[in-house]
Motif scaffolding. Structure first.
Motif: not given
Length: 464
Positions: A237-248
């Motif tokens: 559990w972190t501060d973003v909704v999962g893994i993204f295609t790159t750093d948002p």
């Protein structure tokens, strides 16, 4: 013995759906954040082991405190700042609980002050690890109490009882066999009645000294515990909704990834995706433990599932960026048509326990990259390393570089990959390219100041 994801049994205890959950620094940053995490645990009775990082901001303070020549005045200021972060959380409890927690916090901070004072006069890697460990020690005590306030039987547990390591301070290696045995003896009997709250990132060597697993090691700690306990699932559990295609934070066009394979996620973590510690997936892959990554701020939005097999295998899955890279070029005519030169170079690097990332070669030179992790208190390539290498060859050390990694599937066999990527960034100087050894990545080095722009341009092209 562990078999697949079967949970170890102790005293007739069997939790076939056990989840180990890890909460990062922003997830335990303040009382409201901790309360959200506590409710995530309450809503999932399978979560019986919780691993926490230090509260957001604390580790940065501790990194500074662990450096050389920090004045007494600055030491006191740093410790006061850490205290303020923790007391800001404890003030939300009733008076009796607040007083008890604050007493425990002050005891730890007094210990910290003594170690910091010693470190300021005579630096040691051992003291640096001891200093860095206090963030997790503080947050885990507080979070166990937050659980109890919502009628969850949270119990503080010192992970050093089970997480035994060697004495390689700053990047200690865990004794995994001993971890399994200790978890069976010390942790399993507690899981029937309690939710265990423990620390990520830290361990203990055979002499009883505190060690750390490297910055970001809380994820790895959680994965090791999940493996040792035969867990059914690991939740990060972190501060973003999962893994993204790159750093948002680099581009607002980054897209969430619903599922990803172990192999792809491992490449992303290795090459700089900060969502996971690079070593986290190794234990999960060994025992085929699915990993979930989601946001403790918005748990209802789901997240990313990481597992062995996935439905889609796109050519381009993501772009990772790793900053603060060091490039070492060794050059010698003795390399030409000779054997043994590289063995000598790598023998020196092994002596200093340096791990090489990328390697490219020509007839008389070799270029090697090294990761210099953010927050490191010491130079990775020291004068001693360079001097010893210079006995063999000419040595050039370059800093201020970033590694960009395009992650996907079949990248070493698909046509037009290089053209698409390098035409997109044809106005950028590429310092080094590494491609072909893996079907899952194409990597290259650029100047630090070009890195974000390169990633944004590539993302616009590859994920339009």
């Amino acid at each position: 013995m562990l078999i697949g994801r079967k949970f170890l049994n102790s005293n007739n205890l069997s939790l076939s759906s056990l989840t180990v959950a890890k909460f990062g620094g922003t997830s335990v940053a303040d009382y409201a954040a901790m309360l959200r995490c506590a409710n995530i645990i309450k809503n999932d009775p399978n979560t019986r082991v919780v691993v926490v990082s230090a509260s957001a901001g604390v580790t940065n303070h501790l990194v500074r405190l662990g450096q050389e020549n920090v004045s007494l005045e600055e030491q006191q200021s740093i410790i006061q700042s850490i205290a303020a972060i923790q007391f800001n959380i404890t003030q939300n409890f009733n008076e009796n609980i607040e007083q008890t927690l604050n007493q425990a916090i002050n005891t730890l901070l007094d210990e910290l002050a003594q170690v910091a004072l010693s470190q300021s006069t005579q630096y040691s890697a051992k003291n640096a690890d001891a200093i860095l460990s206090y963030g997790e020690q503080l947050s885990s005590r507080i979070f166990a109490q937050v659980l109890r306030t919502i009628d969850v039987a949270g119990e503080y547990f010192n992970v050093q009882q089970v997480m035994k390591t060697n004495s390689l301070y700053g990047k200690a290696v865990v004794d995994e066999q001993q971890l399994k045995q200790s978890c069976e003896a010390l942790l399993l009997p507690k899981l029937r009645e309690n939710v265990i709250v423990t620390q990520g990132f830290i361990g203990q060597d055979g002499l009883g000294n505190t060690t750390t697993l490297g910055r970001g090691g809380s994820d790895y700690s959680a994965a090791l515990l999940a493996e040792a306990l035969g867990s059914h699932r690991l939740a990060i559990w972190t501060d973003v909704v999962g893994i993204f295609t790159t750093d948002p934070r680099i581009t607002n066009q980054a897209k969430a990834i619903k599922e990803i394979s172990f192999g792809e996620a491992a490449e992303m973590a290795t090459f700089g995706a900060k969502i996971l510690h690079p070593a986290t997936l190794i234990p999960a892959m060994r025992c085929n433990i699915p990993v979930f990554v989601g946001s403790s701020k918005e748990p209802e939005k789901g997240g990313t599932q990481i597992k062995k097999k996935v439905e889609s295998t796109p050519t381009y899955r993501s772009i990772a960026l790793r900053r603060e890279q060091t490039l070492v070029t060794v050059k010698s005519p003795a390399m030409l048509h000779a054997s043994g030169f590289l063995a000598q170079v790598f023998s020196i690097l092994a002596k200093y326990e340096l791990s090489v990332d990328l390697v490219t070669t020509s007839e008389i030179s070799v270029a090697l990259t090294f990761d210099n992790p953010s927050g490191s208190t010491q130079a990775l390539i020291t004068t001693s390393v360079v001097e010893e290498l210079e006995q063999l060859c000419e040595v050039t050390v370059e800093h201020g570089l970033s590694l960009v990694a395009v992650i996907g599937n079949g990248l070493n066999s698909a046509k037009g990959i290089g053209q698409t990527i390098f035409e997109t960034i044809n106005d950028t100087n590429i310092r080094l390219i590494c491609h072909g050894a893996s079907s899952n990545n194409l990597c290259f080095l650029v100047n630090e100041h070009d890195a974000s722009d390169v990633v944004e341009k590539l993302h616009d092209t590859l994920f339009a």
